[in-house]
Design an enzyme around this catalytic site. Sequence first.
Site, PDB file in Angstrom:
ATOM      1  N   GLY A 225       0.789  -1.228   0.000  1.00 21.98           N
ATOM      2  CA  GLY A 225       0.000   0.000   0.000  1.00 21.98           C
ATOM      3  C   GLY A 225       0.819   1.275   0.000  1.00 21.98           C
ATOM      4  O   GLY A 225       0.268   2.357   0.234  1.00 21.98           O
ATOM      5  N   GLU A 259       4.769  -6.371   1.650  1.00 18.87           N
ATOM      6  CA  GLU A 259       4.509  -6.912   0.313  1.00 18.87           C
ATOM      7  C   GLU A 259       4.011  -5.830  -0.639  1.00 18.87           C
ATOM      8  O   GLU A 259       2.859  -5.831  -1.073  1.00 18.87           O
ATOM      9  CB  GLU A 259       3.528  -8.081   0.380  1.00 18.87           C
ATOM     10  CG  GLU A 259       2.276  -7.843   1.188  1.00 18.87           C
ATOM     11  CD  GLU A 259       1.419  -9.092   1.314  1.00 18.87           C
ATOM     12  OE1 GLU A 259       0.179  -8.949   1.272  1.00 18.87           O
ATOM     13  OE2 GLU A 259       1.975 -10.187   1.468  1.00 18.87           O
ATOM     14  N   GLY A 261       3.592  -3.738  -4.201  1.00 18.59           N
ATOM     15  CA  GLY A 261       3.454  -4.114  -5.603  1.00 18.59           C
ATOM     16  C   GLY A 261       3.599  -2.907  -6.502  1.00 18.59           C
ATOM     17  O   GLY A 261       4.599  -2.742  -7.203  1.00 18.59           O
ATOM     18  N   ARG A 262       2.590  -2.027  -6.465  1.00 13.87           N
ATOM     19  CA  ARG A 262       2.588  -0.835  -7.329  1.00 13.87           C
ATOM     20  C   ARG A 262       3.861  -0.010  -7.165  1.00 13.87           C
ATOM     21  O   ARG A 262       4.455   0.440  -8.153  1.00 13.87           O
ATOM     22  CB  ARG A 262       1.356   0.024  -6.994  1.00 13.87           C
ATOM     23  CG  ARG A 262       1.135   1.183  -7.960  1.00 13.87           C
ATOM     24  CD  ARG A 262       0.044   2.126  -7.441  1.00 13.87           C
ATOM     25  NE  ARG A 262      -1.198   1.430  -7.214  1.00 13.87           N
ATOM     26  CZ  ARG A 262      -2.185   1.293  -8.104  1.00 13.87           C
ATOM     27  NH1 ARG A 262      -2.022   1.807  -9.314  1.00 13.87           N
ATOM     28  NH2 ARG A 262      -3.296   0.665  -7.792  1.00 13.87           N
ATOM     29  N   CYS A 330     -16.141   3.134 -27.222  1.00 17.19           N
ATOM     30  CA  CYS A 330     -17.443   3.802 -27.320  1.00 17.19           C
ATOM     31  C   CYS A 330     -17.999   4.088 -25.934  1.00 17.19           C
ATOM     32  O   CYS A 330     -19.085   3.633 -25.553  1.00 17.19           O
ATOM     33  CB  CYS A 330     -18.416   2.930 -28.116  1.00 17.19           C
ATOM     34  SG  CYS A 330     -17.871   2.619 -29.798  1.00 17.19           S
ATOM     35  N   TYR A 359      -0.662  -2.477 -12.406  1.00 19.58           N
ATOM     36  CA  TYR A 359      -2.125  -2.361 -12.499  1.00 19.58           C
ATOM     37  C   TYR A 359      -2.527  -1.603 -13.763  1.00 19.58           C
ATOM     38  O   TYR A 359      -3.325  -0.663 -13.720  1.00 19.58           O
ATOM     39  CB  TYR A 359      -2.682  -1.674 -11.250  1.00 19.58           C
ATOM     40  CG  TYR A 359      -2.466  -2.463  -9.991  1.00 19.58           C
ATOM     41  CD1 TYR A 359      -3.213  -3.597  -9.731  1.00 19.58           C
ATOM     42  CD2 TYR A 359      -1.506  -2.079  -9.056  1.00 19.58           C
ATOM     43  CE1 TYR A 359      -3.011  -4.339  -8.581  1.00 19.58           C
ATOM     44  CE2 TYR A 359      -1.291  -2.810  -7.900  1.00 19.58           C
ATOM     45  CZ  TYR A 359      -2.050  -3.945  -7.673  1.00 19.58           C
ATOM     46  OH  TYR A 359      -1.840  -4.681  -6.534  1.00 19.58           O
TER      47      TYR A 359
END
Length: 381
Positions: A225, A259, A261-262, A330, A359
């Site tokens: 996070g 842990e 990620g981003r 569209c 992501y």
Amino acid sequence: MKMPSHVLSYVRRLERFPAYVYDLPGLRSHVEALHSALKSPSAGRGPELYYAAKANPDAPLLRALDPFVDGIEVSSGGELVHVRQVLPHARLAFGGPGKTDEELRLALDLDVHRLHVESPHELHRLASLKRPAEILLRANLPVATSGAALSMSGPFGMDEDALDTCAKLIADRPWLHLRGIHAHLASGLDAPAMLDLASHILGWAVPWLRDVCGITDPEVNVGGGMAVDYTTPGRLFDWGSYAEGLASLTAPNVRLRIEPGRAVTAYHGWYVTDVLDVKTTHGETYVVLRGGTHHMRTPVTKGHNQPFVSLPSRGAREPTQRATLVGQLCTPKDVFARDVPVPPLQPGDVVAFAMAGAYAWNISHHDFLMHPKPEFHYLEQ
């Protein structure tokens, strides 16, 4: 946002769009610096670093990260099989709600290092297999996380009553080994906020594991996070102060794990495409790009303008107008960046969206309208 010279040189030679371009040397340099901060002398033993594969599970990225991480966190049977094939010897932690019986068996077959249990029912099903399992119980603690981009409340993890139930069940089943607590409570927090959250987690978890479960050398996973600022790409999470703060919070007998990620991979991917049309409607200018948010969903899910660089075919031009960058879908939600300064773009010009390493492709609705999929390029130099 500045594109590294080796990436720029490669992008200028691309002949087909859209394309994802991943900067593996940049990724290695970033994660090596991150690892060094976490393991510096001032950080003490430092937390174990697991990479959350859900951010981007591409095999070349996993291999680039492997020398600098202590393990990989996976959240499905599919991720588990994929990561085990790419990194056969990696330590794996298997988390996520709604694990099936097949996934629980698979986790044991593939020798996961830690299994994050989400509920008493999941634990009962795991226990019924009567096979050794190394467990962290996922806690859903009532901790306020103001300023979080995402709070992981609701169905994730367990309250204290459910945790007590699990502790009693484990005590009666010697093939189950409780090692500690997992608590990923929020995302999008800076280092001081993450430290405050870790303090709350450790302040509850260590006494509970000692007094209720009799564990004197617990493991505590405080999740990921760490904030990624898409509005200011150069502003990175302060890993040094975070590591030093964690060291001050962690007793010598506690094994701490994180842990992210981003915050590991976001900065080293680019989504590169070209201009199909430029039009003005009711006084607003729209730059229509090949591809769209079915390839890179990040700006839609996060609600921001995706940072970008424009590479006009006629050479560098300064921004002289404002425009909204859209894709081919569209839907009016197919927007990369709204009302942003751009040079006078024309069909054939190239636009490269930065911070597309996490992501992005892997959470996008690829088959909507059945447009062609992008190409993928992994730069080694």
